[in-house]
Scaffold this motif. Sequence first.
Motif, PDB file in Angstrom:
ATOM      1  N   THR A 182     -27.211 -54.918 -32.948  1.00  0.00           N
ATOM      2  CA  THR A 182     -26.585 -53.968 -32.370  1.00  0.00           C
ATOM      3  C   THR A 182     -27.186 -52.804 -31.720  1.00  0.00           C
ATOM      4  OG1 THR A 182     -26.207 -52.637 -34.376  1.00  0.00           O
ATOM      5  CG2 THR A 182     -24.449 -54.057 -33.862  1.00  0.00           C
ATOM      6  N   SER A 183     -26.749 -52.283 -30.731  1.00  0.00           N
ATOM      7  CA  SER A 183     -27.558 -50.963 -29.964  1.00  0.00           C
ATOM      8  C   SER A 183     -27.536 -49.811 -30.721  1.00  0.00           C
ATOM      9  CB  SER A 183     -26.989 -50.869 -28.496  1.00  0.00           C
ATOM     10  OG  SER A 183     -25.550 -50.273 -28.813  1.00  0.00           O
ATOM     11  N   HIS A 184     -28.231 -48.940 -30.244  1.00  0.00           N
ATOM     12  CA  HIS A 184     -28.271 -47.614 -31.013  1.00  0.00           C
ATOM     13  C   HIS A 184     -26.802 -46.954 -31.313  1.00  0.00           C
ATOM     14  CE1 HIS A 184     -29.402 -43.438 -32.160  1.00  0.00           C
ATOM     15  NE2 HIS A 184     -28.214 -43.052 -31.339  1.00  0.00           N
ATOM     16  N   GLU A 185     -26.037 -47.179 -30.391  1.00  0.00           N
ATOM     17  CA  GLU A 185     -24.608 -46.760 -30.455  1.00  0.00           C
ATOM     18  C   GLU A 185     -23.550 -47.606 -30.949  1.00  0.00           C
ATOM     19  OE1 GLU A 185     -24.665 -43.390 -26.881  1.00  0.00           O
ATOM     20  OE2 GLU A 185     -23.561 -45.123 -26.558  1.00  0.00           O
ATOM     21  N   GLY A 186     -23.987 -48.817 -31.456  1.00  0.00           N
ATOM     22  CA  GLY A 186     -23.306 -49.826 -32.177  1.00  0.00           C
ATOM     23  C   GLY A 186     -22.642 -50.728 -31.349  1.00  0.00           C
ATOM     24  N   ASN A 226     -29.438 -53.435 -22.812  1.00  0.00           N
ATOM     25  CA  ASN A 226     -29.209 -52.067 -22.921  1.00  0.00           C
ATOM     26  C   ASN A 226     -27.702 -51.558 -22.690  1.00  0.00           C
ATOM     27  OD1 ASN A 226     -29.442 -49.077 -23.054  1.00  0.00           O
ATOM     28  ND2 ASN A 226     -31.050 -49.149 -21.275  1.00  0.00           N
ATOM     29  N   PRO A 227     -26.846 -51.960 -23.330  1.00  0.00           N
ATOM     30  CA  PRO A 227     -25.428 -51.802 -23.126  1.00  0.00           C
ATOM     31  C   PRO A 227     -25.030 -50.142 -23.277  1.00  0.00           C
ATOM     32  CG  PRO A 227     -25.677 -52.742 -25.306  1.00  0.00           C
ATOM     33  CD  PRO A 227     -26.876 -52.769 -24.644  1.00  0.00           C
ATOM     34  N   ARG A 287     -30.124 -44.889 -25.070  1.00  0.00           N
ATOM     35  CA  ARG A 287     -29.544 -43.846 -25.444  1.00  0.00           C
ATOM     36  C   ARG A 287     -29.936 -43.083 -26.898  1.00  0.00           C
ATOM     37  NH1 ARG A 287     -28.569 -40.277 -22.249  1.00  0.00           N
ATOM     38  NH2 ARG A 287     -26.880 -39.094 -23.515  1.00  0.00           N
ATOM     39  N   GLN A 288     -31.101 -43.663 -27.294  1.00  0.00           N
ATOM     40  CA  GLN A 288     -31.454 -43.033 -28.590  1.00  0.00           C
ATOM     41  C   GLN A 288     -32.397 -41.603 -28.560  1.00  0.00           C
ATOM     42  OE1 GLN A 288     -34.762 -45.746 -29.606  1.00  0.00           O
ATOM     43  NE2 GLN A 288     -34.897 -45.272 -31.749  1.00  0.00           N
ATOM     44  N   ALA A 329     -37.532 -48.687 -30.448  1.00  0.00           N
ATOM     45  CA  ALA A 329     -35.918 -48.816 -29.868  1.00  0.00           C
ATOM     46  C   ALA A 329     -35.306 -50.076 -30.642  1.00  0.00           C
ATOM     47  CB  ALA A 329     -35.910 -49.115 -28.527  1.00  0.00           C
ATOM     48  N   PRO A 330     -33.906 -49.731 -31.133  1.00  0.00           N
ATOM     49  CA  PRO A 330     -33.124 -50.776 -31.787  1.00  0.00           C
ATOM     50  C   PRO A 330     -33.022 -52.005 -30.979  1.00  0.00           C
ATOM     51  CG  PRO A 330     -31.836 -48.767 -31.435  1.00  0.00           C
ATOM     52  CD  PRO A 330     -33.276 -48.442 -31.163  1.00  0.00           C
ATOM     53  N   GLU A 331     -32.568 -51.659 -29.747  1.00  0.00           N
ATOM     54  CA  GLU A 331     -32.428 -53.202 -28.820  1.00  0.00           C
ATOM     55  C   GLU A 331     -33.833 -53.986 -28.881  1.00  0.00           C
ATOM     56  OE1 GLU A 331     -29.926 -49.398 -27.771  1.00  0.00           O
ATOM     57  OE2 GLU A 331     -32.263 -49.824 -28.120  1.00  0.00           O
ATOM     58  N   VAL A 332     -34.948 -53.205 -28.880  1.00  0.00           N
ATOM     59  CA  VAL A 332     -36.270 -53.944 -28.935  1.00  0.00           C
ATOM     60  C   VAL A 332     -36.331 -54.734 -30.166  1.00  0.00           C
ATOM     61  CG1 VAL A 332     -38.543 -53.952 -28.552  1.00  0.00           C
ATOM     62  CG2 VAL A 332     -37.113 -52.568 -27.134  1.00  0.00           C
TER      63      VAL A 332
END
Length: 458
Positions: A166-170, A241-242, A261-262, A305-308
Amino acid sequence: MRPRIRGGRSTVLAALLSLALAAPITAAQALDSPAGAAAGATATDGADRTHPDRQPHQYEVTGPATPAARTALAATGVSIDEVHARSVVITADRTQAGTLRQLGYQVRQLPDLPAASPATPAAPGARVKDFPRGYTGYHTYAEATKEIDTLVAKYPAILSKQVIGTSHEGRDILALKLSKNVAKDENEPEVLFTAHQHAREHLTVEMALYLLGELTSKYGSDPRVTKILDSREIWIVPDLNPDGGEYDIASGSFRSWRKNRQPNAGSSEVGTDLNRNWDFKWGCCNGSSDDPGDETYRGASPASAPEVQVVSKFVRSRIVGGTQQIKAAIDFHTYSELVLWPFGFTNDPTGPGMTQDEHDTFATLGKKMAATNGYTPEQSSELYITDGAIDDWLWGDQKIFAYTFEMYPSSGHGGFYPKDSVIAKETARNREAVLQFLETADCVYRVIGKEGQYCKGR
């Protein structure tokens, strides 16, 4: 306001000053038309873009004519969007533009896109959840997810979906697998396509969706597509990067947002440039910024970055029996119509850990693909130095033949925000290049005639 010159950059800025003073003050090449750095709306969540001097715009900077000059320019924290003979187009805020003027460059702000109105009016204070008029052919995150689910339901024998994190915002980060026996992990060459590291580059999501639709719908009827899916395992990550993508359109006008958006600890600034955050030569070479407010901020640490982290973990999960199954990869970006290959962190054509044969393979295949779509092929560092980029990580850490495609346009014509009328043409434009890439993936060295040396028994 005094232009901000940040700590830790004195050497870089001194080099930039010397390059600036040596550069002519007239541009050698005019832009075709104003490029689109739409900043029609002011960001209202967080302190990152609330002040007028911090809102992003595009500027033409006259003078930089060499990779070294462009690297020094990029080291100030701006993002370079276009490269011309003796000028570049950058995205920067007004404070950064002032810094460049102080250093001796001629800096001209380009017109922003007209403020776009939402396709569907929203209640006062509500977030808009669609693209503006003229852009509704682009897919929001929800629309893309729905289309993907439809394709998976329609073609279950050759297409599957995994949530890999998941992305930073879930929001779910998806990996779609295409193969004849999609439920089995077969001993076949694997290929990876990624898209949308940078939030404002929405055309790349459309490229990923085009590939999903083309490869599923043509299986069984197109001999090339059928043969590829019968002998390859293809992975597509359509939206890296959603969060950034949704934020870019949330106000009803484009925000020209680049990063994720982190939040950044100890700062009111938000976001990391995902394509400066990969854990290979991270922050090594003045190819990224250490300032959280900059367009090219590399993050607090490698792969912070969580996405990375999600995509890195997925790529490593494809190591089976000590061997990386993914043989080749393309990361889609916009814009400038380029086919790029490693390394980005050094001007050395081979660089540490790359042999001459490996370089020749990269260059030969890159030029071969560019001949089909009209893009310009070159090593990434021929533009300017970058560090912590995905292609350098995929090759330097995983030995995957990795390319970046910078999509439409070459200059102007909407910049990061071309109208939705170009989607069909500009995604299909890469069909032949992608097919050739997939056909080559079992032994990339074939393009230099050395398959016997490197691919014996494959």
